[in-house]
Scaffold this motif. Structure first.
Motif, mmCIF file in Angstrom:
data_model
loop_
_atom_site.group_PDB
_atom_site.id
_atom_site.type_symbol
_atom_site.label_atom_id
_atom_site.label_comp_id
_atom_site.label_asym_id
_atom_site.label_seq_id
_atom_site.Cartn_x
_atom_site.Cartn_y
_atom_site.Cartn_z
ATOM 1 N N PRO A 159 0.834 -1.214 0.000
ATOM 2 C CA PRO A 159 0.000 0.000 0.000
ATOM 3 C C PRO A 159 0.860 1.253 0.000
ATOM 4 O O PRO A 159 1.883 1.317 0.679
ATOM 5 C CB PRO A 159 -0.792 -0.117 1.320
ATOM 6 N N GLY A 160 0.435 2.237 -0.764
ATOM 7 C CA GLY A 160 1.099 3.537 -0.732
ATOM 8 C C GLY A 160 2.201 3.735 -1.740
ATOM 9 O O GLY A 160 2.821 4.811 -1.768
ATOM 10 N N LEU A 161 2.475 2.724 -2.593
ATOM 11 C CA LEU A 161 3.498 2.912 -3.625
ATOM 12 C C LEU A 161 3.066 4.013 -4.588
ATOM 13 O O LEU A 161 1.939 4.015 -5.077
ATOM 14 C CB LEU A 161 3.731 1.623 -4.405
ATOM 15 N N LYS A 162 3.970 4.932 -4.860
ATOM 16 C CA LYS A 162 3.648 6.013 -5.794
ATOM 17 C C LYS A 162 3.579 5.494 -7.223
ATOM 18 O O LYS A 162 2.721 5.883 -8.000
ATOM 19 C CB LYS A 162 4.701 7.121 -5.695
ATOM 20 N N LYS A 163 4.500 4.586 -7.585
ATOM 21 C CA LYS A 163 4.494 3.980 -8.916
ATOM 22 C C LYS A 163 4.742 2.480 -8.789
ATOM 23 O O LYS A 163 5.829 2.046 -8.408
ATOM 24 C CB LYS A 163 5.569 4.599 -9.820
ATOM 25 N N LYS A 164 3.724 1.712 -9.090
ATOM 26 C CA LYS A 164 3.875 0.266 -9.049
ATOM 27 C C LYS A 164 4.726 -0.193 -10.234
ATOM 28 O O LYS A 164 4.608 0.347 -11.335
ATOM 29 C CB LYS A 164 2.505 -0.413 -9.119
ATOM 30 N N PRO A 165 5.594 -1.184 -10.028
ATOM 31 C CA PRO A 165 6.413 -1.678 -11.144
ATOM 32 C C PRO A 165 5.543 -2.285 -12.234
ATOM 33 O O PRO A 165 4.519 -2.913 -11.953
ATOM 34 C CB PRO A 165 7.319 -2.729 -10.492
ATOM 35 N N SER A 166 5.939 -2.095 -13.473
ATOM 36 C CA SER A 166 5.142 -2.515 -14.625
ATOM 37 C C SER A 166 5.720 -3.779 -15.254
ATOM 38 O O SER A 166 6.769 -4.287 -14.851
ATOM 39 C CB SER A 166 5.114 -1.399 -15.668
ATOM 40 N N THR A 167 5.037 -4.250 -16.279
ATOM 41 C CA THR A 167 5.488 -5.447 -16.992
ATOM 42 C C THR A 167 6.867 -5.238 -17.597
ATOM 43 O O THR A 167 7.751 -6.095 -17.481
ATOM 44 C CB THR A 167 4.490 -5.805 -18.106
ATOM 45 N N SER A 168 7.069 -4.110 -18.252
ATOM 46 C CA SER A 168 8.368 -3.859 -18.894
ATOM 47 C C SER A 168 9.484 -3.801 -17.865
ATOM 48 O O SER A 168 10.620 -4.208 -18.137
ATOM 49 C CB SER A 168 8.316 -2.556 -19.702
ATOM 50 N N GLU A 169 9.177 -3.300 -16.661
ATOM 51 C CA GLU A 169 10.195 -3.230 -15.612
ATOM 52 C C GLU A 169 10.510 -4.621 -15.047
ATOM 53 O O GLU A 169 11.646 -4.901 -14.672
ATOM 54 C CB GLU A 169 9.729 -2.263 -14.523
ATOM 55 N N LEU A 170 9.497 -5.486 -15.000
ATOM 56 C CA LEU A 170 9.753 -6.870 -14.604
ATOM 57 C C LEU A 170 10.692 -7.552 -15.599
ATOM 58 O O LEU A 170 11.628 -8.265 -15.206
ATOM 59 C CB LEU A 170 8.437 -7.652 -14.522
ATOM 60 N N ILE A 171 10.460 -7.323 -16.894
ATOM 61 C CA ILE A 171 11.311 -7.919 -17.929
ATOM 62 C C ILE A 171 12.753 -7.439 -17.762
ATOM 63 O O ILE A 171 13.709 -8.226 -17.863
ATOM 64 C CB ILE A 171 10.775 -7.575 -19.329
ATOM 65 N N ASP A 172 12.925 -6.145 -17.504
ATOM 66 C CA ASP A 172 14.277 -5.607 -17.286
ATOM 67 C C ASP A 172 14.921 -6.225 -16.044
ATOM 68 O O ASP A 172 16.113 -6.552 -16.038
ATOM 69 C CB ASP A 172 14.227 -4.081 -17.126
ATOM 70 N N TRP A 173 14.136 -6.357 -14.979
ATOM 71 C CA TRP A 173 14.654 -6.906 -13.716
ATOM 72 C C TRP A 173 15.114 -8.348 -13.904
ATOM 73 O O TRP A 173 16.181 -8.738 -13.436
ATOM 74 C CB TRP A 173 13.569 -6.816 -12.647
ATOM 75 N N LEU A 174 14.307 -9.141 -14.604
ATOM 76 C CA LEU A 174 14.689 -10.531 -14.855
ATOM 77 C C LEU A 174 15.982 -10.615 -15.671
ATOM 78 O O LEU A 174 16.824 -11.487 -15.436
ATOM 79 C CB LEU A 174 13.557 -11.260 -15.589
ATOM 80 N N LYS A 175 16.118 -9.707 -16.621
ATOM 81 C CA LYS A 175 17.352 -9.678 -17.419
ATOM 82 C C LYS A 175 18.564 -9.431 -16.534
ATOM 83 O O LYS A 175 19.618 -10.063 -16.698
ATOM 84 C CB LYS A 175 17.243 -8.597 -18.499
ATOM 85 N N LEU A 176 18.426 -8.528 -15.562
ATOM 86 C CA LEU A 176 19.522 -8.240 -14.638
ATOM 87 C C LEU A 176 19.791 -9.423 -13.715
ATOM 88 O O LEU A 176 20.947 -9.743 -13.414
ATOM 89 C CB LEU A 176 19.198 -7.001 -13.806
ATOM 90 N N LEU A 177 18.723 -10.071 -13.233
ATOM 91 C CA LEU A 177 18.891 -11.229 -12.354
ATOM 92 C C LEU A 177 19.660 -12.340 -13.061
ATOM 93 O O LEU A 177 20.525 -13.000 -12.467
ATOM 94 C CB LEU A 177 17.523 -11.754 -11.893
ATOM 95 N N MET A 178 19.359 -12.538 -14.353
ATOM 96 C CA MET A 178 20.071 -13.563 -15.109
ATOM 97 C C MET A 178 21.511 -13.139 -15.385
ATOM 98 O O MET A 178 22.433 -13.941 -15.306
ATOM 99 C CB MET A 178 19.332 -13.837 -16.426
ATOM 100 N N ALA A 179 21.701 -11.861 -15.707
ATOM 101 C CA ALA A 179 23.046 -11.380 -16.026
ATOM 102 C C ALA A 179 23.975 -11.454 -14.818
ATOM 103 O O ALA A 179 25.155 -11.796 -14.940
ATOM 104 C CB ALA A 179 22.984 -9.947 -16.550
ATOM 105 N N ASP A 180 23.423 -11.147 -13.622
ATOM 106 C CA ASP A 180 24.230 -11.181 -12.401
ATOM 107 C C ASP A 180 24.206 -12.543 -11.729
ATOM 108 O O ASP A 180 24.811 -12.715 -10.666
ATOM 109 C CB ASP A 180 23.734 -10.117 -11.415
ATOM 110 N N ASP A 181 23.480 -13.483 -12.330
ATOM 111 C CA ASP A 181 23.411 -14.855 -11.816
ATOM 112 C C ASP A 181 22.984 -14.871 -10.344
ATOM 113 O O ASP A 181 23.586 -15.530 -9.495
ATOM 114 C CB ASP A 181 24.771 -15.556 -11.975
#
Length: 281
Positions: free
Chosen positions: A215-237
């Motif tokens: 509750p109270g998040l000013k901007k909830k993370p979006s689909t495109s941001e999830l895709i970017d995050w997963l890319k980073l998680l894979m890149a950093d293993d």
């Protein structure tokens, strides 16, 4: 020809139905939804799926409706007349075709994207009513009428930054892209990263949807941001265990900069983590 999504774009049944209904009715398709839910990409994939060229008109706060039709460069013509240039005798040399002109006169049917229509002035949609309804406009400088030889498929996107006029809405087929549920999001991830470890996806989706529910998040993370995050998680293993061990006293996920885009939300999560640590002492 029916649009049912593409290899790169997961279209829900409702979205596919909306696209095909707008095509059948020959009305512009007005798409709304959270930023990052694939509204702009939809136009690209509709064009790809139907085998049509795509013409994109990205709207800014300074964009005027006339620019979509044509622009007459009177200053250049005046300058050329003073220099004695022969091309001043043909006014067509000083008319720059807009995106609607291009779409109306294309050799084959095209998909026309009018992107983020709500960024422009409130009068912008009203100024295009006749042109979008009749698929024609008049060029005063040459006295000719430009009429669509093949009616384009028009997709208009809006981020709901301002209300659109009722007269404009009446001429559109409307669809709101709901935020994907977990199963749909899983399909979207699989399209982007077919070789990703499924345990990583499952843990990342849990973290992602938990974060969106704070509750109270000013901007909830979006689909495109999830895709970017997963890319980073894979890149950093990043090991799955780090995501699986969700400690509420450490509320901020790893590489959170891909998901959280303002300091207020970061501070909110830090406060929640601090409060949880105090409660568990």
């Amino acid at each position: 020809m029916k649009f049912e999504g593409t290899e790169r774009y997961v279209a829900t049944e409702d979205l596919s139905m909306a696209v095909n209904a707008a095509v059948a009715l020959q009305r512009p398709l007005l798409i709304k939804g959270e930023p990052g839910t694939g509204k702009t990409m939809l136009a690209e994939e509709v064009a790809s799926g139907l085998g049509m060229p795509l013409i994109q008109w990205h709207i800014k706060s300074t964009t005027k409706a006339q620019q979509g039709l044509y622009e007459y460069d009177a200053v250049s013509r005046l300058r050329d007349s003073q220099l004695g240039d022969d091309k001043v005798h043909d006014v067509r040399n000083y008319i720059k075709k807009g995106k609607l002109w291009e779409a109306f006169t294309a050799e084959e049917q095209v998909v026309l994207l009018i992107d983020e229509v709500d960024k422009a002035d409130i009068e912008f949609p009203n100024d295009l009513l006749v042109e979008l309804d009749r698929m024609e406009f008049f060029v005063y400088e040459t006295g000719e009428t430009i009429k669509a030889t093949r009616r384009p498929i028009i997709i208009i996107t809006s981020n709901n930054e301002k209300e659109l006029p009722d007269a404009f809405l009446r001429r559109c087929f409307f669809h709101f892209i709901n935020f994907p549920d977990k199963s749909t999001m899983q399909r979207i991830v699989d399209v982007h990263y077919p070789d990703i470890t499924q345990t990583l996806v499952q843990e990342a989706l849990e973290v992602f949807f938990d974060l969106r529910s704070v509750p109270g998040l000013k901007k909830k993370p979006s689909t495109s941001e999830l895709i970017d995050w997963l890319k980073l998680l894979m890149a950093d293993d990043i090991p799955d265990e780090i995501l699986r061990e969700r400690d509420q006293s450490k509320a901020i996920p790893p590489l959170y900069g891909a998901l959280l885009k303002n300091e207020q939300d970061v501070h909110l999560l830090e406060r929640l983590a601090f409060m949880h640590r105090r409660e568990t002492r």
